[in-house]
Each structure stands twice: as structure tokens, then as C-alpha cells.
Design a protein around this motif. Sequence first.
Motif, PDB file in Angstrom:
ATOM      1  N   GLU A 163       0.927  -1.176  -0.045  1.00  0.00           N
ATOM      2  CA  GLU A 163       0.097  -0.030   0.200  1.00  0.00           C
ATOM      3  C   GLU A 163       0.890   1.188   0.018  1.00  0.00           C
ATOM      4  O   GLU A 163       1.988   1.228   0.848  1.00  0.00           O
ATOM      5  N   GLY A 164       0.344   2.256  -0.800  1.00  0.00           N
ATOM      6  CA  GLY A 164       1.226   3.533  -0.922  1.00  0.00           C
ATOM      7  C   GLY A 164       2.624   3.829  -1.262  1.00  0.00           C
ATOM      8  O   GLY A 164       3.163   4.738  -1.039  1.00  0.00           O
ATOM      9  N   LYS A 165       2.788   2.544  -1.790  1.00  0.00           N
ATOM     10  CA  LYS A 165       4.124   2.732  -2.470  1.00  0.00           C
ATOM     11  C   LYS A 165       4.278   2.547  -4.064  1.00  0.00           C
ATOM     12  O   LYS A 165       3.298   1.860  -4.713  1.00  0.00           O
ATOM     13  N   THR A 166       5.331   2.789  -4.492  1.00  0.00           N
ATOM     14  CA  THR A 166       5.737   2.457  -5.965  1.00  0.00           C
ATOM     15  C   THR A 166       6.610   1.507  -6.098  1.00  0.00           C
ATOM     16  O   THR A 166       7.097   0.921  -5.166  1.00  0.00           O
ATOM     17  N   PRO A 167       6.826   0.807  -7.202  1.00  0.00           N
ATOM     18  CA  PRO A 167       7.159  -0.613  -7.305  1.00  0.00           C
ATOM     19  C   PRO A 167       8.963  -0.522  -7.413  1.00  0.00           C
ATOM     20  O   PRO A 167       9.300  -1.658  -7.483  1.00  0.00           O
ATOM     21  N   TRP A 168       9.505   0.478  -7.500  1.00  0.00           N
ATOM     22  CA  TRP A 168      10.792   0.848  -7.622  1.00  0.00           C
ATOM     23  C   TRP A 168      11.714  -0.195  -6.727  1.00  0.00           C
ATOM     24  O   TRP A 168      12.814  -0.108  -7.210  1.00  0.00           O
TER      25      TRP A 168
END
Length: 447
Positions: A305-310
Motif C-alpha cells: 500500500e502507498g508505495k511505488t514498485p521501484w
Amino acid sequence: MKQNIKAFLDQVRKRNGHEPEFLQAVEEVAETVIPYIVKHDIYYGKNILLRMVEPERLISFRVSWVDDRGEIQVNRGYRVQMNSAIGPYKGGLRFHPTVNASILKFLAFEQVFKNSLTTLPMGGGKGGSDFDPKGKSDNEIMRFCHAFMSELFRYIGPNTDVPAGDIGVGTREIGFLFGMYKKLRNEFTGVLTGKGMSWGGSLIRPEATGYGNVYFAQKMLETKNDSIEGKNVIISGSGNVAQYAAEKVLQLGGKVLTLSDSSGYIVDEDGIDTDKLAFVMELKNVKRGRISEYVESYPNAKFVEGKTPWGEKCDVALPCATQNELQEDDAKTLLKNGCICVSEGANMPSTKAAIAAFHKAKILFAPGKASNAGGVATSGLEMTQNSLRFKWSREEVDSKLKEIMSDIHKSCTEYGKDDDGYVDYVKGANIAGFVKVADAMLAQGIV
Ligand code: NDP
């Protein structure tokens, strides 16, 4: 040189100081194009870049409409007509609550260079509204689109300005917009692209941005005698661009590990295969659900949740959601984890500092204005088919798209190769895009 760039940017900042995204896009172009201008007498001293950063026209208008509860809503509509030196204004419409003049000016400015790179005769524009389509009924979407077009129709036309979709504007919205334009003008013309297949749309247009991005990544990898096959690929977004980027990665033998939306991302270590991708397309395009629902059907996957996949380990990263979604720390994490290629599907998803980190590490990095140009290129092909009252086959359009992406790659290499052989695709795309527009502007005089 630094003085030239500083003097130019000071002037731009003075006039547009309150528009951070626009300034970011202009700075990136200025830093690569001004050194080229200084070395080429035909462009020097003509204030061409200063003319290019000023929209030819910026239209802002009220959009009033009635929601399902009978309440009157007011949104703001825009169209930025940036540059028409090489053809009618062309660029998408974005419906998202974050839309403002700065974001649309940055997108329109990027679009000028991108459209020039496609080799097709299209100027640059962009438009949209701060309307939020999320949670709206089909009837509300229709009423909003009709209200929006009841003003926009005055400023567009098949030889003047041809809008398309972007974030929040897909085939459904293009249908409603086209319907109102046709009613008001009483004519059936190719005034919008991204139309449905039975009423003037082009085959492959829905797939074009995502497919084109992967074709571009493949071209970059080929310069290293490498390919997408067998690569672990992480993708952000789960909309139009992300979905078809994922589809093409799978077709070329890569493994897709992630997708995201503005709530967070899902990671599936087993790979998002064709069946799972079909599930995502149904979830996002038909049910209009959230990507978090993926894990309910595929419990081996994880939702963050709330994060980008980088932060996920990968060989190739395809940012396909929105601007500034990939920051310097993300770039450093990607590099630490062994990423060798980043190809932007979205517009300006990487910040300036993130791009600097990729360049410093000398990995393959493609800016959106080159790697996501397949969408507008295929829109150009849709315009051609509309003018000819003709329809090309899927294979014909796909092969033209592939050829255009290959030509863009060639132009970037021609103008972007550094002395040590490293290809700076940002520099290449900016200069190649600039030259064609600047030549047309010079030929047309001071207008
Ligand atoms: P869609 O509306 O189909 O999908 C957008 C995706 O990005 C959704 O998953 C959305 O999640 C996510 N997203 C949007 N805003 C944010 C945000 N602020 N933070 C995190 N995630 C976000 O749009 P497209 O796929 O068409 O466009 C994606 C990008 O590609 C944009 O930058 C667009 O300008 C660019 N582009 C698109 C082209 C096209 O042909 N469609 C052509 C060239 C470039 P959520 O549903 O939660 O909002």
C-alpha cells in the motif's frame, strides 16, 4: 554555455515561476538544446526556444454539469495550443483532479518534441480538466464530457487541433466527446483520435503507447546485443499504457512482476501472465476496480500500500503511471538492484535527479517523449485513415508503429551519442525534435 542557459531559464522562470512541472520540462530541454543552438548559426540569436516555450494559445473555460443527485458541479477545462509549425495541434486530454495550467503546459511542451520525432505532420497541444472520473457513474461521465465539448468545440477541428485520450480519458470518454462535437458541428470528421473501431478508430491505437514503449526498450537493448526475452520487468500504473506494455513484454518473452495504481502496487513473483493480465484489464477497464483486488484472486501475490514498485529487483523498469513517480532514491535503488534499462511509458515520470543517476551509471534510459511516442504516432495514422476514409489492417498499423519507433530510436542515436559512445537519449530526443520544428518556424517567419 552555462551563462546562456541561465539567462534563458531566468527569463522563463520570471514569466512562469508558479509552474514547477512546466519549468522542469523546459529546463531539461534547455540544457540539451541550447548548447546545440550555440554551435549552429542558423538557430543562434533568433530566440527560437523562447518562442517555443510560449503557448500559441492557452484556453481556459468553465464546465458546469449536473451530477446524479441533481447538484450543479463546476470544473475548469483547458486546451493548451503550444505549437503548430509542423501541423495541426495534437495531444491528449487528461481528466484528473491534479490538472492545472502548469501540468498541461509541461505536457503540451513535451508533445511538440514528441510529435516532431514521429516524423508525422503534427504540432503539439494538450488539454483536460480537474474533473475526477473516479467513482462517477457512466451518466455523470457523459454529462461532463458533453459539457466539456460544448465549449472546446469552438477551438478544435480536423485541420486545427485534434485531441486524443490521456489519464482518465479512454474510449468511453472519447465517444461522449465525439458525439457532442458531431452534434454541434453537424459533421463526421476525424476531430478526435482514439475513437471506437466502428466509428473511425484505428486498429492498434489502444495498444500503441504501451507496445511502442516496449519496441523502443527492445531497440535500446539490441544496441547491447540483448533483448526483452527472459528479462524481469517491473511496470508502474495499470491503465492503458501499463496494460499494453505488459502485453508486449509477455509476447516478447519477458516476465512482468508488478503493476500499480495510486493506492499502491502488486508484486507477483510467479509473473503476471496473459490470463492474469486479462483479469487486470477486466478489473480496470470494465469493473473500474483497484489493483489491490488482484491479490484476492491471486493470493501468492502481495499488495504494497502507498508505495511505488521501484524497490523490486528487476532488469528492466517501465514507469507507465504519471509524472515524477520515480525519484532519485528510487533510481539509486533500481541501479543497486541491477536494473539495466528504463524506458518511460508515462510523460516525465522520472525526476531530473533520477535521470542524472541513470546517466551517471550509463544504463539505457529513454525519456517518454521518445519511448511513448507510439501512441501519438498511431493517432497520426488514425488521422490519415480518416482523411483517406480507409482502414488499415492490424498488421499494417503495427508494422508502421514498429518502423516509427525504430526511426525515433535512430534519430535519438544520431543526435544523442556522446564522445565515449554512450547514447544520451534525452539529448538525442530533444535535439532531433527541436531541429524539425525550428526549421519550420524559421521558414514561416516571425508569427
Ligand atoms: P490511464 O488513466 O489509463 O491510467 C493511469 C494509471 O496511472 C492508473 O493506473 C492510475 O492509477 C495511475 N496514476 C495516475 N495518476 C497517478 C498518481 N498521481 N500517482 C500514482 N498513480 C497514478 O492513463 P494512461 O495509461 O493513458 O496514461 C499513463 C501515462 O502515460 C500518463 O503519464 C500519460 O500522459 C502517458 N501517456 C499516455 C498515452 C496514451 O496513449 N494513453 C500516450 C503517451 C503518454 P489510478 O487509477 O489510481 O488513478
